[in-house]
Enzyme design. Structure first.
Site, PDB file in Angstrom:
ATOM      1  N   LYS A 116       0.813  -1.215   0.000  1.00 19.57           N
ATOM      2  CA  LYS A 116       0.000   0.000   0.000  1.00 19.57           C
ATOM      3  C   LYS A 116       0.850   1.271   0.000  1.00 19.57           C
ATOM      4  O   LYS A 116       0.477   2.255  -0.641  1.00 19.57           O
ATOM      5  CB  LYS A 116      -0.923   0.018   1.225  1.00 19.57           C
ATOM      6  CG  LYS A 116      -2.084  -0.962   1.160  1.00 19.57           C
ATOM      7  CD  LYS A 116      -3.030  -0.717   2.335  1.00 19.57           C
ATOM      8  CE  LYS A 116      -3.899  -1.918   2.660  1.00 19.57           C
ATOM      9  NZ  LYS A 116      -4.958  -2.191   1.697  1.00 19.57           N
ATOM     10  N   LYS A 158      -3.083   1.551   8.930  1.00 19.14           N
ATOM     11  CA  LYS A 158      -3.223   0.407   8.016  1.00 19.14           C
ATOM     12  C   LYS A 158      -1.887  -0.295   7.871  1.00 19.14           C
ATOM     13  O   LYS A 158      -0.842   0.357   7.824  1.00 19.14           O
ATOM     14  CB  LYS A 158      -3.628   0.866   6.609  1.00 19.14           C
ATOM     15  CG  LYS A 158      -5.065   1.266   6.435  1.00 19.14           C
ATOM     16  CD  LYS A 158      -5.327   1.520   4.952  1.00 19.14           C
ATOM     17  CE  LYS A 158      -6.747   1.992   4.727  1.00 19.14           C
ATOM     18  NZ  LYS A 158      -7.006   2.247   3.294  1.00 19.14           N
ATOM     19  N   GLY A 164      -7.913  -7.502   3.284  1.00 17.91           N
ATOM     20  CA  GLY A 164      -9.000  -8.077   4.076  1.00 17.91           C
ATOM     21  C   GLY A 164      -9.235  -7.353   5.390  1.00 17.91           C
ATOM     22  O   GLY A 164      -9.769  -7.919   6.331  1.00 17.91           O
ATOM     23  N   GLY A 165      -8.835  -6.095   5.452  1.00 14.55           N
ATOM     24  CA  GLY A 165      -9.096  -5.315   6.664  1.00 14.55           C
ATOM     25  C   GLY A 165      -8.178  -5.649   7.828  1.00 14.55           C
ATOM     26  O   GLY A 165      -8.320  -5.089   8.922  1.00 14.55           O
ATOM     27  N   HIS A 208     -17.274   3.581  -0.881  1.00 10.63           N
ATOM     28  CA  HIS A 208     -16.279   2.842  -1.655  1.00 10.63           C
ATOM     29  C   HIS A 208     -16.741   2.857  -3.109  1.00 10.63           C
ATOM     30  O   HIS A 208     -17.740   2.245  -3.453  1.00 10.63           O
ATOM     31  CB  HIS A 208     -16.187   1.403  -1.118  1.00 10.63           C
ATOM     32  CG  HIS A 208     -15.285   0.509  -1.909  1.00 10.63           C
ATOM     33  ND1 HIS A 208     -14.194  -0.124  -1.363  1.00 10.63           N
ATOM     34  CD2 HIS A 208     -15.312   0.146  -3.202  1.00 10.63           C
ATOM     35  CE1 HIS A 208     -13.590  -0.841  -2.294  1.00 10.63           C
ATOM     36  NE2 HIS A 208     -14.250  -0.703  -3.419  1.00 10.63           N
ATOM     37  N   HIS A 234     -15.968  -4.829   6.111  1.00  5.60           N
ATOM     38  CA  HIS A 234     -15.124  -4.577   4.941  1.00  5.60           C
ATOM     39  C   HIS A 234     -15.295  -5.601   3.832  1.00  5.60           C
ATOM     40  O   HIS A 234     -14.472  -5.682   2.928  1.00  5.60           O
ATOM     41  CB  HIS A 234     -13.645  -4.470   5.337  1.00  5.60           C
ATOM     42  CG  HIS A 234     -13.400  -3.462   6.409  1.00  5.60           C
ATOM     43  ND1 HIS A 234     -13.820  -2.162   6.301  1.00  5.60           N
ATOM     44  CD2 HIS A 234     -12.822  -3.574   7.624  1.00  5.60           C
ATOM     45  CE1 HIS A 234     -13.489  -1.506   7.400  1.00  5.60           C
ATOM     46  NE2 HIS A 234     -12.894  -2.349   8.229  1.00  5.60           N
ATOM     47  N   GLU A 274      -9.518   1.209  -6.660  1.00 10.94           N
ATOM     48  CA  GLU A 274     -10.468   1.464  -5.582  1.00 10.94           C
ATOM     49  C   GLU A 274     -10.223   2.846  -4.997  1.00 10.94           C
ATOM     50  O   GLU A 274      -9.089   3.176  -4.632  1.00 10.94           O
ATOM     51  CB  GLU A 274     -10.324   0.408  -4.478  1.00 10.94           C
ATOM     52  CG  GLU A 274     -10.710  -0.989  -4.940  1.00 10.94           C
ATOM     53  CD  GLU A 274     -10.799  -1.990  -3.800  1.00 10.94           C
ATOM     54  OE1 GLU A 274     -11.522  -2.978  -3.954  1.00 10.94           O
ATOM     55  OE2 GLU A 274     -10.140  -1.786  -2.749  1.00 10.94           O
ATOM     56  N   ARG A 296      -6.545  -7.668 -11.064  1.00 12.67           N
ATOM     57  CA  ARG A 296      -7.240  -8.876 -11.524  1.00 12.67           C
ATOM     58  C   ARG A 296      -8.690  -8.504 -11.821  1.00 12.67           C
ATOM     59  O   ARG A 296      -9.104  -7.367 -11.607  1.00 12.67           O
ATOM     60  CB  ARG A 296      -7.220  -9.933 -10.421  1.00 12.67           C
ATOM     61  CG  ARG A 296      -7.768  -9.334  -9.126  1.00 12.67           C
ATOM     62  CD  ARG A 296      -7.964 -10.346  -8.044  1.00 12.67           C
ATOM     63  NE  ARG A 296      -8.114  -9.705  -6.745  1.00 12.67           N
ATOM     64  CZ  ARG A 296      -9.241  -9.170  -6.264  1.00 12.67           C
ATOM     65  NH1 ARG A 296     -10.342  -9.172  -7.001  1.00 12.67           N
ATOM     66  NH2 ARG A 296      -9.285  -8.609  -5.082  1.00 12.67           N
TER      67      ARG A 296
HETATM   68  P1  ADP Z   1      -7.862  -3.959   2.814  1.00 11.01           P
HETATM   69  O1  ADP Z   1      -6.854  -3.987   1.698  1.00 11.01           O
HETATM   70  O2  ADP Z   1      -7.326  -4.469   4.115  1.00 11.01           O
HETATM   71  O3  ADP Z   1      -9.193  -4.543   2.436  1.00 11.01           O
HETATM   72  P2  ADP Z   1      -8.584  -1.233   2.148  1.00 11.01           P
HETATM   73  O4  ADP Z   1      -7.525  -0.202   2.169  1.00 11.01           O
HETATM   74  O5  ADP Z   1      -9.011  -1.790   0.827  1.00 11.01           O
HETATM   75  O6  ADP Z   1      -8.131  -2.419   3.132  1.00 11.01           O
HETATM   76  O7  ADP Z   1      -9.865  -0.698   2.921  1.00 11.01           O
HETATM   77  C1  ADP Z   1     -10.948  -1.546   3.218  1.00 11.01           C
HETATM   78  C2  ADP Z   1     -12.192  -0.743   3.574  1.00 11.01           C
HETATM   79  O8  ADP Z   1     -11.927   0.074   4.725  1.00 11.01           O
HETATM   80  C3  ADP Z   1     -12.666   0.239   2.517  1.00 11.01           C
HETATM   81  O9  ADP Z   1     -13.520  -0.376   1.570  1.00 11.01           O
HETATM   82  C4  ADP Z   1     -13.393   1.272   3.351  1.00 11.01           C
HETATM   83  O10 ADP Z   1     -14.670   0.791   3.694  1.00 11.01           O
HETATM   84  C5  ADP Z   1     -12.563   1.351   4.621  1.00 11.01           C
HETATM   85  N1  ADP Z   1     -11.522   2.398   4.564  1.00 11.01           N
HETATM   86  C6  ADP Z   1     -10.286   2.301   4.042  1.00 11.01           C
HETATM   87  N2  ADP Z   1      -9.587   3.450   4.156  1.00 11.01           N
HETATM   88  C7  ADP Z   1     -10.400   4.336   4.760  1.00 11.01           C
HETATM   89  C8  ADP Z   1     -10.258   5.710   5.172  1.00 11.01           C
HETATM   90  N3  ADP Z   1      -9.128   6.400   4.982  1.00 11.01           N
HETATM   91  N4  ADP Z   1     -11.308   6.294   5.782  1.00 11.01           N
HETATM   92  C9  ADP Z   1     -12.455   5.613   6.023  1.00 11.01           C
HETATM   93  N5  ADP Z   1     -12.636   4.328   5.672  1.00 11.01           N
HETATM   94  C10 ADP Z   1     -11.635   3.683   5.043  1.00 11.01           C
END
Ligand code: ADP
Length: 640
Positions: A116, A158, A164-165, A208, A234, A274, A296
């Site tokens: 990331k 993060k 996967g959150g 999202h 998520h 995304e 993908r």
């Molecule tokens: P992962 O790769 O672990 O799934 P993501 O970065 O794709 O994590 O984020 C997963 C979800 O978390 C997003 O779809 C959104 O709902 C929430 N999210 C991510 N970043 C933010 C942020 N900066 N502020 C609020 N919600 C967020």
């Protein structure tokens, strides 16, 4: 175009790729594990090769076995589907070393988006808006804390290697930062072997919204956006295209940013950018930020196909076999509105607990696109994602499409396992969702209401009673109402019983919890003078009533002993997984419902609780152990 390809996947996505191959005259090779010998994707493919045991690491993650299968069958290319090896750059390298084509981006492009922090830095350079935050190399506690304060509370920590959150923590104020940082790092280290984190501004009323892109290695086009804000923990639940409330300015800005992102890494094939969007004041072109790229095809790609008329798998095959991009940006347009609902074997009320089981009955609606790897009689095994099907509808307007989804779900019939069907139906009736007011917190906020809305009305329970009594005319005749039936009796179903009184050749009165329901069959079912759309189905597990709601009733077996908890006081692992924590020790007294252990499986943590009060006789696992489905974890005995 290829003559033959191998599909390195299973389930609905393998079946979906085979569908496009058939249409294009491309022969298909499936691979399968021991658990999938009789699976739908294996039955559909022209050839199929066994690649190992049921655990993904023993089969669908065995790159070398998959490549050997492709060579043995003369396949020229490998389609990875999604999940499993689809975003594994080492696999891409190995496929290419074997002289095969990987249907997807280069290993280099996958690596560029793999972490990331690096991806965010790259996107910033390419002029793509990224969430304000810190994604530097320095990881000292004091530095991270001061960066968080600079960004402004609340912030999100993060894991840079996240997915996967996992390793994600919301921090509301400075005092909570240190503890959240420690727990995020711990989770990230366990899950990804990498404890580095980044910090982002926490976006309020987040939506999202993602953009489908398609590249040929140099140029890219976008196929508009999908809104995937309806999430639980998520995980996406219902997706749609286009995004409700989208403006032409915002769509143009997001599309251009997505194309810049794809072209910056020389992207080839189908991918998704995304974005997180601040939806607190409607959609504005300066309020979307890059989150990550999925290199993908996505689970929810069919909604894009529905509104653009493009078959994305066809495009993948054409571009991978050396053709130019099949369309220019100006050739692409949006037509109508589409939704996709993910039908899962899961217990929503139990915290979306994945379920398993043999599907005693399965029927899908006409008029909706169904993507599935499961047929009636098949088993949802504990080894893989418990998705039963994706239901996709397309209509001229959002309201029309949502109405179609409600109808399609009402006509979907699944028995033999618990499902989220009622929950999905409740969502389609949710006032905020219907009005297009979506954000990622909607499901979490309204869960109680959604669960209550899912409860089947008394009329459905009354019809289940009639079916159980054999009074539903099953078998095509009205035999159920024959006069040899006793006129009055008690019918017992698992969990409740009701009084039934036969009133006439096609009429009966059901008394249920003091409520009287006059049921009549005149071509359709009428209850207390109201016509219902309801279908009564008998199957091995009991009877089910399908329609605007779903009600399942197991036939009560009076000889079966009342359940006193699991056999021999044993708590068994409901699925294969990792034991994250054990909360009890031998000798401890526990109350019914007490937490015994946490199992991590199918991307989620499941708390195992005591089925009854007792004393812990034996603890048969330790935290950190990998266990199979059915493994004995903890034995309880009665209090002395
Ligand atoms: P992962 O790769 O672990 O799934 P993501 O970065 O794709 O994590 O984020 C997963 C979800 O978390 C997003 O779809 C959104 O709902 C929430 N999210 C991510 N970043 C933010 C942020 N900066 N502020 C609020 N919600 C967020």
């Amino acid at each position: 175009m290829f003559r033959k390809i191998l599909i390195a996947n299973r389930g609905e996505i393998a079946a979906r790729v085979i569908d496009s191959c058939r249409r294009l005259g491309v022969a298909t090779v499936a691979v399968y594990s021991d658990a999938d010998r009789d699976a739908r994707h294996v039955a559909m493919a022209d050839e199929a090769v066994h690649i190992g045991g049921p655990r993904p690491v023993d089969s669908y993650l065995r790159g070398e076995a998959i490549i050997a299968a492709a060579r043995a069958t003369g396949a020229e290319a490998v389609h990875p589907g999604y999940g499993f090896l689809s975003e594994n750059p080492e696999f891409v390298d190995a496929v290419e070393r074997a002289g095969l084509v990987f249907i997807g981006p280069s290993a280099k492009a996958i690596r560029a988006m793999g972490l990331k922090d690096a991806a965010k830095a790259l996107m910033e350079k390419a002029g793509v808006p990224v969430v304000p935050g810190y994604h530097g190399a320095g990881q000292e506690d004091a530095l991270l804390a001061s960066e968080a304060a600079r960004i402004g509370w609340p912030v999100l920590i993060k894991a840079v290697a996240g997915g996967g959150g996992k390793g994600m923590r919301l921090v509301e104020k400075a005092g909570d930062f240190a503890a959240a940082l420690e727990s995020a790092r711990g989770e990230a280290a366990t899950a990804f072997g990498n404890s580095a984190v980044l910090i982002e501004k926490y976006i309020q009323t987040p939506r999202h919204i993602e953009v489908q892109v398609f590249g040929d290695g140099k140029r890219a086009v976008h196929l508009f956006e999908r809104d995937c804000s309806l999430q639980r923990r998520h995980q996406k639940v219902i997706e749609e295209a286009p995004a409700p409330g989208m403006t032409p300015e915002m769509r143009a800005a997001m599309g251009q940013a997505a194309v810049r992102a794809a072209e910056a890494i020389g992207y080839a094939g189908a991918g998704t950018i995304e974005f997180i969007v601040d939806g607190s004041e409607g959609l504005r072109p300066d309020r979307f930020w890059f989150m990550e790229m999925n290199t993908r095809l996505q689970v929810e790609h069919p909604v894009t196909e529905a509104i653009t008329g493009v078959d994305l798998v066809e495009w993948q095959l054409r571009v991978a076999s050396g053709e130019a991009l099949p369309a220019r940006q100006e050739d692409l347009a949006i037509r109508g509105h589409a939704f996709e609902a993910r039908l899962y074997a899961e217990d929503v009320a139990a915290g979306f607990l994945p379920a398993t089981g043999r599907l005693a009955h399965l029927a899908f609606p006409e008029g909706a696109r169904i993507e599935t790897g499961i047929r009636a009689g098949d088993v949802i095994s504990p080894w893989y994602d418990p998705m039963i099907a994706k239901v996709i509808v397309h209509g001229p307007t959002r309201a029309a499409a949502l109405g179609q989804m409600e109808t399609a779900l009402a006509a979907t019939e699944v028995a033999g396992t618990v499902t989220n069907l009622g929950f999905l139906t409740a969502l389609t009736r949710h006032e905020g969702f219907r009005a297009g007011r979506v954000d990622t917190g909607l499901i979490g906020r309204d869960l109680a209401g959604l669960l209550a809305a899912e409860a089947a009305p008394a009329a459905f329970r009354a019809l289940a009673v009639l079916a159980a009594a054999g009074l539903d005319g099953a078998g095509g005749s009205e035999r159920g109402f024959a006069l040899w039936q006793p006129l009055r009796r008690t019918v017992a179903l698992e969990g409740f019983s009701a009084e039934v009184e036969v009133l006439g050749p096609a009429r009966a009165r059901v008394t249920l919890d003091g409520e009287v329901l006059d049921c009549e069959h005149r071509g359709e079912w009428w209850v207390n003078g109201r016509k219902l759309r309801a279908r009564l189905v008998h199957h091995k597990g009991g009877v089910s009533v399908f329609g605007a709601a779903t009600f399942h009733a197991a036939l009560h077996d009076p000889l079966a002993r009342e359940s006193e908890g699991p056999a021999g006081g044993l708590t068994l692992s409901p699925m294969p997984g990792l034991v994250k924590a054990v909360f009890v020790a031998a000798g401890d007294g526990v109350a019914a419902g007490a937490r015994l252990a946490v199992l991590e499986a199918m991307k989620m943590e499941h708390t195992l609780v005591a089925a009854r009060a007792g004393r812990v006789a034996e603890v048969l696992v330790v935290a950190g152990a990998q266990v199979e489905a059915g493994a004995a974890l903890i034995r309880l005995e009665d209090e002395a």
